[in-house]
Motif scaffolding. Sequence first.
Motif, PDB file in Angstrom:
ATOM      1  N   MET A   1       0.843  -1.178   0.000  1.00 58.94           N
ATOM      2  CA  MET A   1       0.000   0.000   0.000  1.00 58.94           C
ATOM      3  C   MET A   1       0.886   1.238   0.000  1.00 58.94           C
ATOM      4  N   THR A   2       0.593   2.152  -0.878  1.00 58.42           N
ATOM      5  CA  THR A   2       1.303   3.424  -0.856  1.00 58.42           C
ATOM      6  C   THR A   2       0.314   4.508  -0.429  1.00 58.42           C
ATOM      7  N   VAL A   3       0.837   5.561   0.115  1.00 59.68           N
ATOM      8  CA  VAL A   3       0.020   6.664   0.589  1.00 59.68           C
ATOM      9  C   VAL A   3      -0.564   7.396  -0.615  1.00 59.68           C
ATOM     10  N   SER A   4      -1.847   7.734  -0.521  1.00 63.05           N
ATOM     11  CA  SER A   4      -2.535   8.421  -1.611  1.00 63.05           C
ATOM     12  C   SER A   4      -2.606   9.916  -1.347  1.00 63.05           C
ATOM     13  N   GLN A   5      -2.214  10.708  -2.340  1.00 62.04           N
ATOM     14  CA  GLN A   5      -2.304  12.162  -2.237  1.00 62.04           C
ATOM     15  C   GLN A   5      -3.759  12.627  -2.279  1.00 62.04           C
ATOM     16  N   ASP A   6      -4.642  11.776  -2.833  1.00 64.58           N
ATOM     17  CA  ASP A   6      -6.063  12.125  -2.951  1.00 64.58           C
ATOM     18  C   ASP A   6      -6.833  11.860  -1.666  1.00 64.58           C
ATOM     19  N   ASP A   7      -6.235  11.108  -0.755  1.00 69.97           N
ATOM     20  CA  ASP A   7      -6.887  10.773   0.515  1.00 69.97           C
ATOM     21  C   ASP A   7      -6.890  12.009   1.405  1.00 69.97           C
ATOM     22  N   PRO A   8      -8.038  12.343   2.006  1.00 69.74           N
ATOM     23  CA  PRO A   8      -8.084  13.530   2.865  1.00 69.74           C
ATOM     24  C   PRO A   8      -7.271  13.379   4.160  1.00 69.74           C
ATOM     25  N   ARG A   9      -6.952  12.141   4.531  1.00 75.45           N
ATOM     26  CA  ARG A   9      -6.154  11.932   5.742  1.00 75.45           C
ATOM     27  C   ARG A   9      -4.692  12.248   5.463  1.00 75.45           C
ATOM     28  N   SER A  10      -3.981  12.641   6.499  1.00 73.54           N
ATOM     29  CA  SER A  10      -2.549  12.898   6.339  1.00 73.54           C
ATOM     30  C   SER A  10      -1.831  11.586   6.061  1.00 73.54           C
ATOM     31  N   ALA A  11      -0.605  11.681   5.560  1.00 71.49           N
ATOM     32  CA  ALA A  11       0.172  10.487   5.225  1.00 71.49           C
ATOM     33  C   ALA A  11       0.385   9.616   6.457  1.00 71.49           C
ATOM     34  N   TYR A  12       0.724  10.227   7.599  1.00 68.96           N
ATOM     35  CA  TYR A  12       0.974   9.421   8.794  1.00 68.96           C
ATOM     36  C   TYR A  12      -0.303   8.731   9.276  1.00 68.96           C
ATOM     37  N   GLU A  13      -1.472   9.381   9.087  1.00 71.42           N
ATOM     38  CA  GLU A  13      -2.740   8.746   9.466  1.00 71.42           C
ATOM     39  C   GLU A  13      -3.032   7.554   8.562  1.00 71.42           C
ATOM     40  N   GLN A  14      -2.734   7.694   7.266  1.00 74.02           N
ATOM     41  CA  GLN A  14      -2.952   6.586   6.343  1.00 74.02           C
ATOM     42  C   GLN A  14      -2.082   5.395   6.715  1.00 74.02           C
ATOM     43  N   VAL A  15      -0.824   5.659   7.050  1.00 79.64           N
ATOM     44  CA  VAL A  15       0.098   4.585   7.441  1.00 79.64           C
ATOM     45  C   VAL A  15      -0.385   3.936   8.731  1.00 79.64           C
ATOM     46  N   ALA A  16      -0.733   4.759   9.730  1.00 78.00           N
ATOM     47  CA  ALA A  16      -1.208   4.221  11.012  1.00 78.00           C
ATOM     48  C   ALA A  16      -2.472   3.395  10.810  1.00 78.00           C
ATOM     49  N   ASP A  17      -3.396   3.893   9.993  1.00 77.63           N
ATOM     50  CA  ASP A  17      -4.634   3.154   9.730  1.00 77.63           C
ATOM     51  C   ASP A  17      -4.354   1.816   9.049  1.00 77.63           C
ATOM     52  N   ASP A  18      -3.421   1.812   8.091  1.00 83.19           N
ATOM     53  CA  ASP A  18      -3.092   0.572   7.401  1.00 83.19           C
ATOM     54  C   ASP A  18      -2.473  -0.441   8.371  1.00 83.19           C
ATOM     55  N   LEU A  19      -1.527   0.019   9.179  1.00 80.86           N
ATOM     56  CA  LEU A  19      -0.906  -0.889  10.149  1.00 80.86           C
ATOM     57  C   LEU A  19      -1.929  -1.380  11.169  1.00 80.86           C
ATOM     58  N   ARG A  20      -2.814  -0.494  11.604  1.00 74.95           N
ATOM     59  CA  ARG A  20      -3.871  -0.867  12.556  1.00 74.95           C
ATOM     60  C   ARG A  20      -4.755  -1.954  11.960  1.00 74.95           C
ATOM     61  N   ARG A  21      -5.135  -1.783  10.690  1.00 71.66           N
ATOM     62  CA  ARG A  21      -5.964  -2.797  10.015  1.00 71.66           C
ATOM     63  C   ARG A  21      -5.229  -4.132   9.913  1.00 71.66           C
ATOM     64  N   ARG A  22      -3.935  -4.063   9.597  1.00 73.73           N
ATOM     65  CA  ARG A  22      -3.152  -5.294   9.456  1.00 73.73           C
ATOM     66  C   ARG A  22      -3.020  -6.019  10.795  1.00 73.73           C
ATOM     67  N   ILE A  23      -2.926  -5.256  11.882  1.00 76.90           N
ATOM     68  CA  ILE A  23      -2.872  -5.865  13.209  1.00 76.90           C
ATOM     69  C   ILE A  23      -4.230  -6.483  13.542  1.00 76.90           C
ATOM     70  N   ALA A  24      -5.309  -5.729  13.289  1.00 80.55           N
ATOM     71  CA  ALA A  24      -6.661  -6.215  13.593  1.00 80.55           C
ATOM     72  C   ALA A  24      -7.002  -7.470  12.799  1.00 80.55           C
ATOM     73  N   SER A  25      -6.554  -7.536  11.555  1.00 79.18           N
ATOM     74  CA  SER A  25      -6.880  -8.682  10.703  1.00 79.18           C
ATOM     75  C   SER A  25      -6.017  -9.907  11.005  1.00 79.18           C
ATOM     76  N   GLY A  26      -4.941  -9.705  11.765  1.00 72.51           N
ATOM     77  CA  GLY A  26      -4.051 -10.828  12.064  1.00 72.51           C
ATOM     78  C   GLY A  26      -2.922 -10.965  11.060  1.00 72.51           C
ATOM     79  N   ALA A  27      -2.883 -10.072  10.057  1.00 72.27           N
ATOM     80  CA  ALA A  27      -1.784 -10.116   9.090  1.00 72.27           C
ATOM     81  C   ALA A  27      -0.462  -9.825   9.806  1.00 72.27           C
ATOM     82  N   LEU A  28      -0.533  -8.968  10.821  1.00 75.39           N
ATOM     83  CA  LEU A  28       0.606  -8.748  11.713  1.00 75.39           C
ATOM     84  C   LEU A  28       0.206  -9.351  13.055  1.00 75.39           C
TER      85      LEU A  28
END
Length: 119
Positions: A1-28
């Motif tokens: 996943m790369t950070v999207s410039q079109d996403d209204p969230r900041s880059a660090y929020e996008q990264v944190a959200d992605d990692l959070r999802r990966r932890i929640a899903s068990g991928a991490l």
Amino acid sequence: MTVSQDDPRSAYEQVADDLRRRIASGALKAGQRLDGNAKMAERYGVAPMTIRHALDILRREQLIVSQQGRGTFVASDPVFADSAEEASTMADELGEIKAALELINSRLDRLETQVRERP
């Protein structure tokens, strides 16, 4: 996943959200060591400082822990998975709300401009 410039969230929020999802899903998994900041920065297409900021958020949420000289790991607390999933859902909803608000604001700006330009 790369950070999207079109996403209204900041880059660090996008990264944190992605990692959070990966932890929640068990991928991490609990106890798993995360990649280093430089490698994650390359993967997400952001600066290492952005990764540090995202990890700070997850650390405060107690989803990850850092150990001096060893690295950063997914927290081993068994309760974190439910809260991570809930946090991920809330983050998704907040992202949608933020995007909707930005759209509304842009429409309001356009309407205000049209009203001002009327004779």
